[in-house]
Structure formats: C-alpha cells, structure tokens
Design a protein around this motif. Sequence first.
Motif, PDB file in Angstrom:
ATOM      1  N   ILE A   1       0.835  -1.195   0.000  1.00  0.00           N
ATOM      2  CA  ILE A   1       0.000   0.000   0.000  1.00  0.00           C
ATOM      3  C   ILE A   1       0.877   1.256   0.000  1.00  0.00           C
ATOM      4  CG2 ILE A   1      -1.993  -1.068   1.127  1.00  0.00           C
ATOM      5  CD1 ILE A   1      -1.053   0.082   3.755  1.00  0.00           C
ATOM      6  N   TRP A   2       0.298   2.341  -0.476  1.00  0.00           N
ATOM      7  CA  TRP A   2       0.956   3.648  -0.478  1.00  0.00           C
ATOM      8  C   TRP A   2       0.102   4.610   0.335  1.00  0.00           C
ATOM      9  CZ3 TRP A   2       1.365   0.117  -4.216  1.00  0.00           C
ATOM     10  CH2 TRP A   2       2.610  -0.059  -4.839  1.00  0.00           C
ATOM     11  N   ARG A   3       0.759   5.439   1.126  1.00  0.00           N
ATOM     12  CA  ARG A   3       0.074   6.421   1.954  1.00  0.00           C
ATOM     13  C   ARG A   3       0.603   7.822   1.660  1.00  0.00           C
ATOM     14  NH1 ARG A   3      -2.631   4.140   6.370  1.00  0.00           N
ATOM     15  NH2 ARG A   3      -2.159   1.940   6.766  1.00  0.00           N
TER      16      ARG A   3
ATOM     17  N   ILE B   1      -4.426   6.001   3.035  1.00  0.00           N
ATOM     18  CA  ILE B   1      -4.075   5.148   1.901  1.00  0.00           C
ATOM     19  C   ILE B   1      -4.495   5.827   0.602  1.00  0.00           C
ATOM     20  CG2 ILE B   1      -4.479   2.920   0.789  1.00  0.00           C
ATOM     21  CD1 ILE B   1      -4.981   1.739   3.570  1.00  0.00           C
TER      22      ILE B   1
ATOM     23  N   LYS C   1      -3.214   4.260  -2.442  1.00  0.00           N
ATOM     24  CA  LYS C   1      -3.137   3.204  -3.455  1.00  0.00           C
ATOM     25  C   LYS C   1      -2.887   1.861  -2.787  1.00  0.00           C
ATOM     26  CE  LYS C   1       0.389   2.709  -6.435  1.00  0.00           C
ATOM     27  NZ  LYS C   1       1.255   2.913  -7.633  1.00  0.00           N
ATOM     28  N   LYS C   2      -3.491   0.843  -3.334  1.00  0.00           N
ATOM     29  CA  LYS C   2      -3.212  -0.540  -2.951  1.00  0.00           C
ATOM     30  C   LYS C   2      -2.749  -1.267  -4.211  1.00  0.00           C
ATOM     31  CE  LYS C   2      -5.458  -4.667  -0.984  1.00  0.00           C
ATOM     32  NZ  LYS C   2      -5.323  -5.551  -2.157  1.00  0.00           N
TER      33      LYS C   2
ATOM     34  N   ASP D   1      -4.036   4.457  -8.725  1.00  0.00           N
ATOM     35  CA  ASP D   1      -4.301   4.856  -7.344  1.00  0.00           C
ATOM     36  C   ASP D   1      -5.801   5.081  -7.163  1.00  0.00           C
ATOM     37  OD1 ASP D   1      -4.944   7.421  -8.295  1.00  0.00           O
ATOM     38  OD2 ASP D   1      -2.911   8.162  -7.967  1.00  0.00           O
TER      39      ASP D   1
ATOM     40  N   SER E   1     -10.590   4.786   0.679  1.00  0.00           N
ATOM     41  CA  SER E   1      -9.382   4.742   1.491  1.00  0.00           C
ATOM     42  C   SER E   1      -9.688   4.225   2.898  1.00  0.00           C
ATOM     43  CB  SER E   1      -8.756   6.141   1.573  1.00  0.00           C
ATOM     44  OG  SER E   1      -7.643   6.151   2.438  1.00  0.00           O
TER      45      SER E   1
ATOM     46  N   LEU F   1     -10.483   0.453   2.814  1.00  0.00           N
ATOM     47  CA  LEU F   1      -9.283  -0.378   2.725  1.00  0.00           C
ATOM     48  C   LEU F   1      -8.619  -0.507   4.092  1.00  0.00           C
ATOM     49  CD1 LEU F   1      -7.671   0.864  -0.627  1.00  0.00           C
ATOM     50  CD2 LEU F   1      -8.620  -1.407  -0.175  1.00  0.00           C
ATOM     51  N   GLU F   2      -8.581   0.598   4.827  1.00  0.00           N
ATOM     52  CA  GLU F   2      -7.993   0.580   6.167  1.00  0.00           C
ATOM     53  C   GLU F   2      -8.764  -0.385   7.072  1.00  0.00           C
ATOM     54  OE1 GLU F   2      -4.824   1.552   7.898  1.00  0.00           O
ATOM     55  OE2 GLU F   2      -5.362   3.431   6.884  1.00  0.00           O
TER      56      GLU F   2
END
Length: 305
Positions: free
Chosen positions: A46-48, A263, A265-266, A273, A288, A291-292
Amino acid sequence: MKLKHILLAGFCLISMSIFAQEASSNPNPNSAHPIDEADVQYRAQIWRRMDLNEKINQPFFAENNQISKFLIEGVKAGLLTPYTNDSLNTKLTLDQFIDRLKIKGKLENGGLTAEEIAAGFGGEAKPAATTGAADGVDDGWGTKKAASSTAEKKVVDDFDKGPIVAGVDYYIPKQLSILEIKEDAIIDRKRSRLYFDIQAITLKIPASASDAGLEDAVASFRFKDVYKFFKNNPNCIWFNSTNEMQHRNMADAFDLRFFSARIIKKGNAANKDIFDQFPNEKEALKKSQKLEQQLQDKEAEMWEN
C-alpha cells in the motif's frame, strides 16, 4: 565417554536448528524490521500520503526540525542515498538530487522557455511613444484633450515581466510538506498480528508550491537507511509540544505510528491509485477508509480462527 560426546553433538545440532529458525529467511533489504517470509500469512502493498501540515503530523515538521530538512542534510552529508522513485532501483547523484530541489517555472525567467525568450517574449514593457503637447492626447473616444503641462511618468503594466533572480533559488525544507510512504501490510501467522512494514519514503513538492500545480517527487529513500540515520542522530526529534520532556526520536515515532497518512493506493494489476478509480474526492476518501478497515478485519479474522 562416547555417550557424553553423542549428547554434546546432539545438543549442538538442536541449538543450531533453533538459531536457524530465529534468523529471518529472505530478509527484506529495505525494511528496518524484516519479517520471516515463512511467517507471512498475507501481504498487501500500500501507499500512503502524509501531509506534514496536518496537526497530528506537525511534530515531524517542527520549526528547524523538519523531517524534510534532515533528509536533505543526510543526502548532502553522504549518509542517505536518494533514488529516483520508490522502486529503489536507480540512484541519484548528489548533483541530480540538488537539481531536483531547484525552483523551476515562474521563478525562472518568468516561466518562459529559452525559445520564447529568444523570440522576444517577456522583459520590460516599453512605453508607447507620446505625442507633443500641441497635438494633445486621444482620449479613446475620437476627441483629443490637451496634454498636461506637468510632466507625469506613465505607469507601465509589467505583469508579464519575470522577477529578477539572483543566482538559483531552491525549495526550503518548510516548503516540502508531503511524504509518500510505501509499505507492506503483513499478517504474521506466528504472532497473529497485522504489521505495517515500511519500505520507502518519498519526499515530494506539494502542488501548492509547484508551478505545474501537481505534486512532484524530489527523491525516494530506503526506509532501512532512514531509520538508521534517525537513530544515529539525536537531533532528529519528534517534537512533543504537550510535554517537552517526552520528545521522541523520529525512528521511534515511526515505529509507534505517531503519524497520520491515508491510503492512496493498494497494489493492483492496473497500477492505479484510488483517485484514478474514484475521481470524486468524497468517494476516494470512503474507499481509502474502507481499505484501512479491511486490513484491520483481516487481523481480527486471525484471532477468530
């Protein structure tokens, strides 16, 4: 006697076996705390996005103690290696890194290219030729009014005149307020826990400070290097404004997840993204948060089973 040697040899073999199991197999070279691959039940990359101007993140961005300042100083001192992106495959030289810190666009030649400057664009506007006092001045309605007997300076509109730049300007740490965090969300089967294993940190120029109006990456860093750099530098503090006796080293602050970063992007086959998938900002925020929650649910499922 032989029995004694056999028992000793058996004890050594058992000890070596236990040690081999404790040592992490296939350790991640980018991780400060690698998890044994054999213990990974689930992994998601993941990207934050971490906005350092948010109140909860301001301890990472205290005056003269900005994390961006320490990252830049680390590169200049040769203690941190910058990369072109968070894939961490291509290194940047010091000159390339410094070049990425240059303020480009409107602050250089009024935002004009070399070809536009050569064509005569930009520069000072030249006042139009004035007529004599006897001829008067056309007031724009087809009639002429007498020129003023008092000499007046004509106001020149210089909106297209580029600012005078002495040398080259660079972004200062206070302007670099965005961090992008690339990490693995891992369910450890041995401990039945969810861990966030940071792989890389990218320092970015915010859209508000960029001439193009888009976020632009300065450089990415291997988190293992950043963690070690913070640990060895007592000045890299997470500033506790509530109790200044309880400042923390930035490495510990990352371990304790004292930051807020949603978040964006996953990992997915299209490499899109969330904003690409949900252009509406409200829907993107909902995705977002979903997903969390899904990641937290996976940890709960481990305890249920």
